[in-house]
Design an enzyme around this catalytic site. Structure first.
Site, PDB file in Angstrom:
ATOM      1  N   ASN A  83       0.816  -1.203   0.000  1.00  0.00           N
ATOM      2  CA  ASN A  83       0.000   0.000   0.000  1.00  0.00           C
ATOM      3  C   ASN A  83       0.863   1.272   0.000  1.00  0.00           C
ATOM      4  O   ASN A  83       2.084   1.204   0.045  1.00  0.00           O
ATOM      5  CB  ASN A  83      -0.940  -0.036   1.210  1.00  0.00           C
ATOM      6  CG  ASN A  83      -2.282   0.605   0.929  1.00  0.00           C
ATOM      7  OD1 ASN A  83      -2.369   1.597   0.212  1.00  0.00           O
ATOM      8  ND2 ASN A  83      -3.330   0.039   1.491  1.00  0.00           N
ATOM      9  N   HIS A 113      22.993   1.205  12.703  1.00  0.00           N
ATOM     10  CA  HIS A 113      24.250   1.934  12.862  1.00  0.00           C
ATOM     11  C   HIS A 113      24.938   1.465  14.144  1.00  0.00           C
ATOM     12  O   HIS A 113      24.290   0.981  15.073  1.00  0.00           O
ATOM     13  CB  HIS A 113      23.986   3.443  12.944  1.00  0.00           C
ATOM     14  CG  HIS A 113      23.386   4.000  11.695  1.00  0.00           C
ATOM     15  ND1 HIS A 113      24.139   4.367  10.608  1.00  0.00           N
ATOM     16  CD2 HIS A 113      22.108   4.238  11.351  1.00  0.00           C
ATOM     17  CE1 HIS A 113      23.350   4.809   9.659  1.00  0.00           C
ATOM     18  NE2 HIS A 113      22.103   4.747  10.082  1.00  0.00           N
ATOM     19  N   GLY A 140      -1.086  -1.180   8.734  1.00  0.00           N
ATOM     20  CA  GLY A 140      -0.580   0.148   8.430  1.00  0.00           C
ATOM     21  C   GLY A 140       0.238   0.760   9.552  1.00  0.00           C
ATOM     22  O   GLY A 140      -0.055   0.588  10.727  1.00  0.00           O
ATOM     23  N   ALA A 158      -1.742  -2.932  13.234  1.00  0.00           N
ATOM     24  CA  ALA A 158      -1.361  -1.588  12.796  1.00  0.00           C
ATOM     25  C   ALA A 158      -0.559  -0.873  13.876  1.00  0.00           C
ATOM     26  O   ALA A 158      -0.838  -0.993  15.069  1.00  0.00           O
ATOM     27  CB  ALA A 158      -2.604  -0.786  12.446  1.00  0.00           C
ATOM     28  N   ARG A 181      -2.170 -13.921  20.222  1.00  0.00           N
ATOM     29  CA  ARG A 181      -2.795 -15.247  20.233  1.00  0.00           C
ATOM     30  C   ARG A 181      -2.605 -15.916  18.878  1.00  0.00           C
ATOM     31  O   ARG A 181      -2.215 -15.288  17.904  1.00  0.00           O
ATOM     32  CB  ARG A 181      -4.278 -15.157  20.571  1.00  0.00           C
ATOM     33  CG  ARG A 181      -5.107 -14.418  19.524  1.00  0.00           C
ATOM     34  CD  ARG A 181      -6.595 -14.437  19.910  1.00  0.00           C
ATOM     35  NE  ARG A 181      -7.401 -13.671  18.992  1.00  0.00           N
ATOM     36  CZ  ARG A 181      -7.891 -14.125  17.833  1.00  0.00           C
ATOM     37  NH1 ARG A 181      -7.629 -15.344  17.432  1.00  0.00           N
ATOM     38  NH2 ARG A 181      -8.647 -13.350  17.087  1.00  0.00           N
TER      39      ARG A 181
END
Length: 193
Positions: A83, A113, A140, A158, A181
């Site tokens: 997306n 780093h 997302g 998300a 779960r």
């Protein structure tokens, strides 16, 4: 051994190397060209992505604006949807399996780093691969860090920050991401095509 070769061997390398800079510039040209295309330019998009990535499967759909660091350390499976706003920093290898969905603004950072300030300002970078299994859904705004493997059939909630590997067939979420779960037959919603 070149810095690129060190990166491919997952060894500490100099992130400020001139060859690596040039490889980043080439990747930027390609993903900017890709991001400037429209949805009806399917063939052109595929041509660009084939130049950008190490390997790309069939039926891969990526929404703009997509960004990556090198591209050549990214392997994408078949039937993949990425997306809007995805960032893949591919200092280490990033492999994404078949039938996988990435929600908007998913980021994967396959490098770290040096923690030592002097080494860090001199360019010490440690590549750490990321592997995403088959049939995974990453919600997302999630961030996946280097060294992580997400097992087949799992769902990442998300906004999660995934710092450790996640097994197959589970729902995991949070910061840091943790298994909530297992996914079971009770999770079916009755959809049939």
């Amino acid at each position: 051994m070149t810095e690129w070769e060190k990166m491919q061997a997952h060894e500490i390398y100099d992130d400020f190397d001139a060859d690596l800079f040039n490889r980043r510039v080439e990747a930027k040209k390609l993903f900017k060209e890709f991001n400037a295309t429209t949805d009806d330019e399917v063939e052109r998009r595929q041509e660009i992505l084939k130049k950008l990535f190490k390997k790309i499967g069939e039926r891969v759909f990526i929404e703009p604006n997509f960004t990556c660091e090198f591209g050549k350390n990214i392997t994408l499976g078949n039937d993949l949807y990425i997306n809007f706003g995805c960032t893949l920093l591919d200092c280490g290898q990033i492999k994404i399996g078949n039938n996988t969905l990435l929600g908007p603004n998913v980021s994967m950072y396959s490098a770290n780093h040096s923690l030592d300030a002097q080494e860090r300002i001199e360019g010490a970078l440690i590549p750490m691969p990321i592997t995403i299994g088959n049939r995974v859904w990453i919600g997302g705004g999630s961030t996946i860090l280097g060294g992580v493997t997400i097992g087949d059939n799992s769902v990442i909630g998300a906004g999660s920050v995934v710092t450790k590997s996640i097994p197959s067939g589970v729902i995991a979420a949070g910061n840091p991401c943790r298994v909530i779960r297992k996914i079971t037959d009770k999770d079916r919603v009755g959809f049939k095509k």
